[in-house]
Motif scaffolding. Structure first.
Motif, mmCIF file in Angstrom:
data_model
loop_
_atom_site.group_PDB
_atom_site.id
_atom_site.type_symbol
_atom_site.label_atom_id
_atom_site.label_comp_id
_atom_site.label_asym_id
_atom_site.label_seq_id
_atom_site.Cartn_x
_atom_site.Cartn_y
_atom_site.Cartn_z
ATOM 1 N N GLY A 166 0.812 -1.250 -0.105
ATOM 2 C CA GLY A 166 -0.192 0.097 0.025
ATOM 3 C C GLY A 166 0.889 1.253 -0.005
ATOM 4 O O GLY A 166 2.140 1.113 0.187
ATOM 5 N N PHE A 167 0.172 2.371 0.008
ATOM 6 C CA PHE A 167 0.916 3.941 0.015
ATOM 7 C C PHE A 167 -0.101 4.678 0.744
ATOM 8 O O PHE A 167 -1.216 4.848 0.675
ATOM 9 C CB PHE A 167 1.048 3.957 -1.374
ATOM 10 C CG PHE A 167 1.624 5.463 -1.910
ATOM 11 C CD1 PHE A 167 2.811 5.903 -1.551
ATOM 12 C CD2 PHE A 167 0.812 6.459 -1.997
ATOM 13 C CE1 PHE A 167 3.390 6.871 -1.613
ATOM 14 C CE2 PHE A 167 1.386 7.910 -2.084
ATOM 15 C CZ PHE A 167 2.781 8.062 -1.903
ATOM 16 N N ALA A 168 0.479 5.721 1.495
ATOM 17 C CA ALA A 168 0.181 6.601 2.242
ATOM 18 C C ALA A 168 0.560 7.793 1.868
ATOM 19 O O ALA A 168 1.860 8.198 1.852
ATOM 20 C CB ALA A 168 0.211 6.443 3.737
ATOM 21 N N VAL A 215 2.208 -1.640 6.435
ATOM 22 C CA VAL A 215 3.500 -0.767 6.430
ATOM 23 C C VAL A 215 3.435 -0.298 5.103
ATOM 24 O O VAL A 215 4.125 -1.179 4.039
ATOM 25 C CB VAL A 215 4.604 -1.701 6.772
ATOM 26 C CG1 VAL A 215 6.047 -0.964 7.001
ATOM 27 C CG2 VAL A 215 4.457 -2.199 8.294
ATOM 28 N N SER A 216 3.567 0.857 4.578
ATOM 29 C CA SER A 216 3.396 1.292 3.213
ATOM 30 C C SER A 216 4.710 1.684 2.670
ATOM 31 O O SER A 216 5.810 1.810 3.148
ATOM 32 C CB SER A 216 2.328 2.481 3.262
ATOM 33 O OG SER A 216 2.761 3.387 4.207
ATOM 34 N N LYS A 217 4.605 1.743 1.407
ATOM 35 C CA LYS A 217 5.545 1.833 0.196
ATOM 36 C C LYS A 217 6.440 3.233 0.803
ATOM 37 O O LYS A 217 7.650 3.379 0.829
ATOM 38 C CB LYS A 217 5.257 2.110 -0.841
ATOM 39 C CG LYS A 217 6.446 2.236 -2.046
ATOM 40 C CD LYS A 217 5.900 2.314 -3.503
ATOM 41 C CE LYS A 217 6.775 2.284 -4.517
ATOM 42 N NZ LYS A 217 6.289 2.314 -6.033
ATOM 43 N N LEU A 272 11.324 -3.923 7.604
ATOM 44 C CA LEU A 272 10.729 -2.979 8.321
ATOM 45 C C LEU A 272 9.143 -3.531 8.926
ATOM 46 O O LEU A 272 8.887 -3.006 9.823
ATOM 47 C CB LEU A 272 10.403 -1.668 7.655
ATOM 48 C CG LEU A 272 9.944 -0.272 8.321
ATOM 49 C CD1 LEU A 272 10.576 -0.140 9.562
ATOM 50 C CD2 LEU A 272 9.801 0.876 7.244
ATOM 51 N N ALA A 273 8.385 -4.048 7.895
ATOM 52 C CA ALA A 273 7.183 -4.735 8.280
ATOM 53 C C ALA A 273 7.548 -5.568 9.322
ATOM 54 O O ALA A 273 6.725 -5.713 10.274
ATOM 55 C CB ALA A 273 6.621 -5.092 7.104
ATOM 56 N N MET A 274 8.574 -6.426 9.500
ATOM 57 C CA MET A 274 8.740 -7.379 10.426
ATOM 58 C C MET A 274 8.980 -6.643 11.663
ATOM 59 O O MET A 274 8.644 -6.993 12.807
ATOM 60 C CB MET A 274 10.037 -8.233 10.116
ATOM 61 C CG MET A 274 10.507 -9.338 11.134
ATOM 62 S SD MET A 274 12.282 -9.507 11.274
ATOM 63 C CE MET A 274 12.646 -9.807 13.014
ATOM 64 N N ALA A 275 9.868 -5.493 11.683
ATOM 65 C CA ALA A 275 10.147 -4.805 12.716
ATOM 66 C C ALA A 275 8.805 -4.271 13.499
ATOM 67 O O ALA A 275 8.471 -4.198 14.823
ATOM 68 C CB ALA A 275 10.792 -3.559 12.616
ATOM 69 N N ALA A 276 7.766 -3.845 12.717
ATOM 70 C CA ALA A 276 6.631 -3.580 13.259
ATOM 71 C C ALA A 276 5.927 -4.711 13.691
ATOM 72 O O ALA A 276 4.870 -4.533 14.661
ATOM 73 C CB ALA A 276 5.763 -2.713 12.020
ATOM 74 N N THR A 277 6.032 -5.732 13.509
ATOM 75 C CA THR A 277 5.443 -7.019 13.899
ATOM 76 C C THR A 277 5.829 -7.064 15.165
ATOM 77 O O THR A 277 5.095 -7.516 16.230
ATOM 78 C CB THR A 277 5.936 -8.427 12.996
ATOM 79 O OG1 THR A 277 5.414 -8.032 11.761
ATOM 80 C CG2 THR A 277 5.267 -9.502 13.616
ATOM 81 N N ALA A 332 0.805 2.753 8.084
ATOM 82 C CA ALA A 332 1.959 3.387 8.337
ATOM 83 C C ALA A 332 2.151 4.655 7.628
ATOM 84 O O ALA A 332 2.293 4.828 6.411
ATOM 85 C CB ALA A 332 3.136 2.516 8.282
ATOM 86 N N LEU A 333 2.646 5.708 8.375
ATOM 87 C CA LEU A 333 2.580 7.228 7.856
ATOM 88 C C LEU A 333 4.074 7.378 7.590
ATOM 89 O O LEU A 333 4.365 7.893 6.568
ATOM 90 C CB LEU A 333 2.133 8.200 8.513
ATOM 91 C CG LEU A 333 0.499 8.059 9.019
ATOM 92 C CD1 LEU A 333 0.072 9.483 9.547
ATOM 93 C CD2 LEU A 333 -0.515 7.671 7.969
ATOM 94 N N THR A 334 4.695 7.028 8.280
ATOM 95 C CA THR A 334 6.432 7.396 8.222
ATOM 96 C C THR A 334 7.117 6.701 9.259
ATOM 97 O O THR A 334 6.641 6.442 10.396
ATOM 98 C CB THR A 334 6.580 8.966 8.400
ATOM 99 O OG1 THR A 334 7.881 9.208 8.104
ATOM 100 C CG2 THR A 334 6.209 9.321 9.716
ATOM 101 N N CYS A 335 8.263 6.205 8.885
ATOM 102 C CA CYS A 335 9.508 5.922 9.584
ATOM 103 C C CYS A 335 10.723 6.591 9.432
ATOM 104 O O CYS A 335 11.421 6.241 8.639
ATOM 105 C CB CYS A 335 9.411 4.519 9.209
ATOM 106 S SG CYS A 335 10.772 3.736 10.430
#
Length: 367
Positions: A166-168, A215-217, A272-277, A332-335
């Motif tokens: 996805g994309f935000a 966790v977006s692009k 990064l998606a794993m980190a959010a997991t 996810a908006l930003t990291c």
């Protein structure tokens, strides 16, 4: 509040109360994770190695898309080397066995299990149905073929789905937090959700999935594996028992990335998606609705901009091409690694805090 309690459930694991004979500083509760992967990018193998090496992850199963014989032999070789006790599934196995999916020098860093030794592979949808439950997180790093097929089976239920996809953009991410390459864009094509749009729509709409985290692009393009990250992972490897699963996983990771590193570094999508997991605090999240425009670009709609207020769901009329128009998820908006960030939790918007690359490394390695 119900929404706040659900958010806290998936935040950083708290230290357990001491048991008899165990010190108070014992290990945090382990996350039960299933990983659905592809091999179009080195990210997925990196993520598998990180999941295997993480002290707070109990990896229950690995599913593969599209499920070619070369993919399966690679994953089964890794399972053997890492001494993992997991179920392995492949999309519609063995229907896609003849496809060629491993391309690039990165995969030369790993062995393959001989065809005669590849046993016990199951259809991925059945593995997901059997292994997912309300206490499990499913991490998806590719098109959602396997999740879509599992959702069609009776008995499938899932506590949390964390997707890299996805994309935000404009209207959701404040202009000052947008990356230059995405500035002003409200939609952008993304591979994973567009790889199987009906499956993405089903997953976003499903009542069988309790919590959906995307966790977006635009977020993933901020996180990069560079020389600094590499040195940190080398240190983690040197500090690990060499014959342990963690030691072997980090050795394979460091060896492969030592040969692969190039230019400004490797963007970390799935890691990064794993980190959010492991800890949703690594990203800034907001609850949004997800749409698809005529070009297939994922769009998430506006949220309230007033701190402390409830997030407002809005939808945009995209005509017959729209999908998942009313299906909400935490996006996810930003990291921003090294830049100022805002912390957005489900139903609440608060400000403050700094997210550094060292924090992402800490979450990925469990150090």
């Amino acid at each position: 509040m119900e929404g706040q309690a659900r958010t806290r459930r998936w935040q950083r694991a708290e230290v357990q109360a001491p048991r008899e004979g165990r010190k108070a500083d014992s290990e945090p509760e382990r996350r039960v994770v299933i990983f659905d992967m592809e091999t179009g990018d080195p990210d997925d193998v990196l993520t598998l190695l990180l999941l295997a090496s993480h002290p707070n992850v109990e990896l229950r199963a690995v599913t593969i898309t599209p499920g070619s014989r070369d993919q399966v032999s690679l994953v089964m070789w890794l399972v053997r080397e890492l001494q993992l006790k997991v179920r392995v599934g492949a999309q519609d196995w063995p229907q896609n066995a003849g496809k060629v999916c491993l391309r690039g020098k990165f995969y030369d860093s790993f062995g393959r299990l001989p065809d005669g030794d590849v046993q016990g592979i199951e259809p991925a949808a059945l593995v997901l149905r059997d292994c997912c439950d309300q206490n499990t997180t499913l991490l998806t790093g590719g098109p959602l073929h396997n999740l879509g097929a599992a959702l069609a089976l009776d008995g499938f239920t899932l506590g949390r789905w964390v997707a890299q996809g996805g994309f935000a953009g404009e209207g959701v991410v404040p202009r000052e937090l947008q990356m230059e390459k995405f500035a002003g864009m409200s939609t952008c094509q993304t591979w994973n959700f567009n790889g199987n749009r009906p499956a993405a729509q089903s997953a976003l709409a499903s009542n069988s999935i309790e919590r959906k985290v995307l966790v977006s692009k635009n977020v993933c393009h901020r996180a990069v594996y560079d020389a600094r990250f590499h040195q940190s992972f080398l240190h983690a490897f040197e500090s690990s028992p060499p014959l342990s699963t963690r030691g072997v996983a980090l050795k394979l990771l460091c060896s492969a990335m030592g040969s692969y590193q190039r230019g400004d570094g490797k963007k970390l999508h799935d890691p990064l998606a794993m980190a959010a997991t492991i800890d949703e605090g690594v990203c800034q999240f907001a609850e949004v609705s997800v749409l698809c425009d005529k070009r297939g670009g994922a769009l998430c709609c506006n949220l309230a901009q007033t701190p402390g207020s409830a997030l407002t769901m809005t939808t945009r009329d995209l005509g017959k091409s729209s999908w998942a128009a009313q299906h909400n998820a935490c996006f996810a908006l930003t990291c921003q690694l090294g830049w100022q960030k805002q912390a957005v939790q489900e139903f609440q918007l608060t400000a403050g805090g700094i997210m550094m690359a060292e924090e992402l490394y800490r979450v990925l390695t469990g150090c």
